[in-house]
Design a protein around this motif. Structure first.
Motif, PDB file in Angstrom:
ATOM      1  N   ASP A  70       0.836  -1.192   0.000  1.00  0.00           N
ATOM      2  CA  ASP A  70       0.000   0.000   0.000  1.00  0.00           C
ATOM      3  C   ASP A  70       0.881   1.257   0.000  1.00  0.00           C
ATOM      4  N   ALA A  71       0.701   2.125  -0.993  1.00  0.00           N
ATOM      5  CA  ALA A  71       1.584   3.291  -1.180  1.00  0.00           C
ATOM      6  C   ALA A  71       1.568   4.226   0.028  1.00  0.00           C
ATOM      7  N   ARG A  72       0.389   4.454   0.593  1.00  0.00           N
ATOM      8  CA  ARG A  72       0.282   5.382   1.725  1.00  0.00           C
ATOM      9  C   ARG A  72       0.982   4.830   2.968  1.00  0.00           C
ATOM     10  N   ARG A  73       0.777   3.550   3.241  1.00  0.00           N
ATOM     11  CA  ARG A  73       1.437   2.927   4.389  1.00  0.00           C
ATOM     12  C   ARG A  73       2.953   2.871   4.181  1.00  0.00           C
ATOM     13  N   LYS A  74       3.362   2.591   2.943  1.00  0.00           N
ATOM     14  CA  LYS A  74       4.788   2.522   2.634  1.00  0.00           C
ATOM     15  C   LYS A  74       5.462   3.868   2.907  1.00  0.00           C
ATOM     16  N   GLU A  75       4.773   4.948   2.533  1.00  0.00           N
ATOM     17  CA  GLU A  75       5.317   6.288   2.746  1.00  0.00           C
ATOM     18  C   GLU A  75       5.431   6.581   4.245  1.00  0.00           C
TER      19      GLU A  75
END
Length: 416
Positions: free
Chosen positions: A271-276
């Motif tokens: 998940d892009a948001r969690r990764k960030e």
């Protein structure tokens, strides 16, 4: 042995001794078979008067399931008996206690140990699911260990287990809230996959020392599970606390341990948001660890300087003790190697050799000034060895963190 105020039931073939645990409907005792073998077993004694209709059905299902399955990672039901007051389940005895106690005694488990346990739990669960059986109450208290040393994991307590095909759905609330899948907590239909959620919670608790959604009420638990806020690890919370208290050594060590868990998360998170969010955390912990390293290095130089006069005096007083002289020379070599700053692993090995010998000598040293100085020297060397160990771990963690951050940024740019 049986304590005052209670006594175990009597069974013709067995001698029941200490109580191992108890619940709403049953008490478990350690027991010995009276025959020549003196086999050790665990006997689950279920009080008939405490059973309602549902618990009778659960008990019968538990007996039926355990009588028909055999697996090295599932506790064996050897036999069952009954009398006018009790039903007795005669089980395989597991001398290592349960996984909950095992984690509590160690605060958290090394990843290598957690990996082995998870593989064993996965084997047991696959076996059950291949036979259309769902456990529905997976938690550390229901996972036993065969022995205190090199234990083998054994899945136990099938009181809530059910025969369920993968596509079967149920809505009956079963199990323990902290380990329940969201479908159960939110009172929705669920299927056999709820066991997999419980496995994830158990793995988290093994690695971090407490469940991810520890709560004081069912409503709080539901709110935490529904929330999108990232779960903070126990290590980070403790690191921040130690940092605020000014304990730079402890904070540095904890930040580095936290990085060991966050770096793999950064790699596998899709998940892009969690990764960030994880990327920001990793960057923050690396930055703070580097600041703390400067403080710790400075304070440790002071520690070395303070230790020098006492060390020289101890060497003078040790001239009649060849073993003590040799051990102190090894310690000096470790300090010299560390100050060169070229190979911390060699220095750490020398510290450990020296400390192993000095601790033996301390045990045999009579009271007096030399013993006092030796005690102080050992404490100083232990502090140096621990510091060096943390330095090595920190460098590895920081290196891994920086590489993972760089790789994460590269993959994000590639996707864009």
């Amino acid at each position: 042995m049986a304590g005052a105020g209670w006594a175990p039931p009597r069974l013709d073939e067995f001698i029941l001794t200490e109580r191992l645990g108890s619940g709403t409907y049953a008490t478990v005792y350690k027991a010995y078979r009276k025959r020549d073998t003196r086999e050790v077993v665990a006997i689950k004694c279920v009080n008939k008067r405490s059973l309602n209709r549902t618990s009778v059905e659960n008990l019968l299902t538990e007996i039926e399931i355990l009588k028909t399955i055999r697996h090295p990672n599932i506790v064996e039901l050897k036999d069952f008996q009954w009398d006018s007051d009790h039903i007795y389940l005669i089980m395989e005895f597991c001398a290592g206690g349960d996984l909950s106690r095992f984690i509590r005694m160690r605060r958290l488990l090394p990843e290598k140990v957690a990996r082995i346990f998870l593989q064993q739990l996965a084997c047991a669960l696959k076996f059950l699911h291949d036979h259309n059986i769902s456990h529905l109450d997976l938690k550390p208290q229901n996972i036993l260990l065969s022995a205190p040393e090199n234990p083998q994991l054994k899945l136990a307590d099938f009181g809530f287990a059910q025969y369920m095909s993968p596509w079967d759905e149920q809505h009956v609330l079963r199990g323990s809230p902290l380990y329940m899948a969201p479908e159960m907590v939110c009172r929705q239909q669920y299927d056999a996959r709820v066991d997999l959620w419980s496995v994830g919670v158990i793995l988290y608790e093994a690695l971090f020392g407490k469940p991810p959604f520890a709560s004081r009420s069912f409503a709080e638990l539901e709110e935490k599970i529904r929330s999108e806020r990232a779960v903070e690890t126990n290590l980070v919370v403790e690191a921040v606390r130690k940092d605020q208290e000014g304990d730079a050594n402890a904070a540095l060590s904890l930040y580095c341990k936290a990085l060991e868990y966050f770096v793999p998360a950064l790699h596998y998170e899709s998940d892009a948001r969690r990764k960030e969010a994880i990327r920001a955390k990793v960057g923050q912990y690396i930055s703070r660890a580097e600041e703390l390293k400067v403080l710790v290095t400075s304070s440790n130089k002071n520690l070395l300087e303070k230790g020098n006069p006492a060390r020289e005096l101890l060497k003078e007083m040790a001239k009649d003790k060849p073993r003590l002289c040799t051990a102190l020379e090894v310690a000096s070599a470790a300090i010299a190697k560390e100050e060169e700053g070229r190979d911390d692993s060699d220095a750490l090995e020398l510290y450990q050799q020296s400390l192993g010998e000095l601790l033996l000598l301390l045990a045999a040293e009579p009271a007096g000034r030399r013993r006092e100085l030796l005690h102080v020297e050992i404490q100083t060397l232990m502090a140096r060895a621990e510091y060096l160990k943390d330095q090595i771990k920190m460098r590895e963690a920081q290196s891994m963190g920086k590489e993972a951050l760089a790789e994460s940024v590269r993959s994000t740019c590639t996707l864009q």
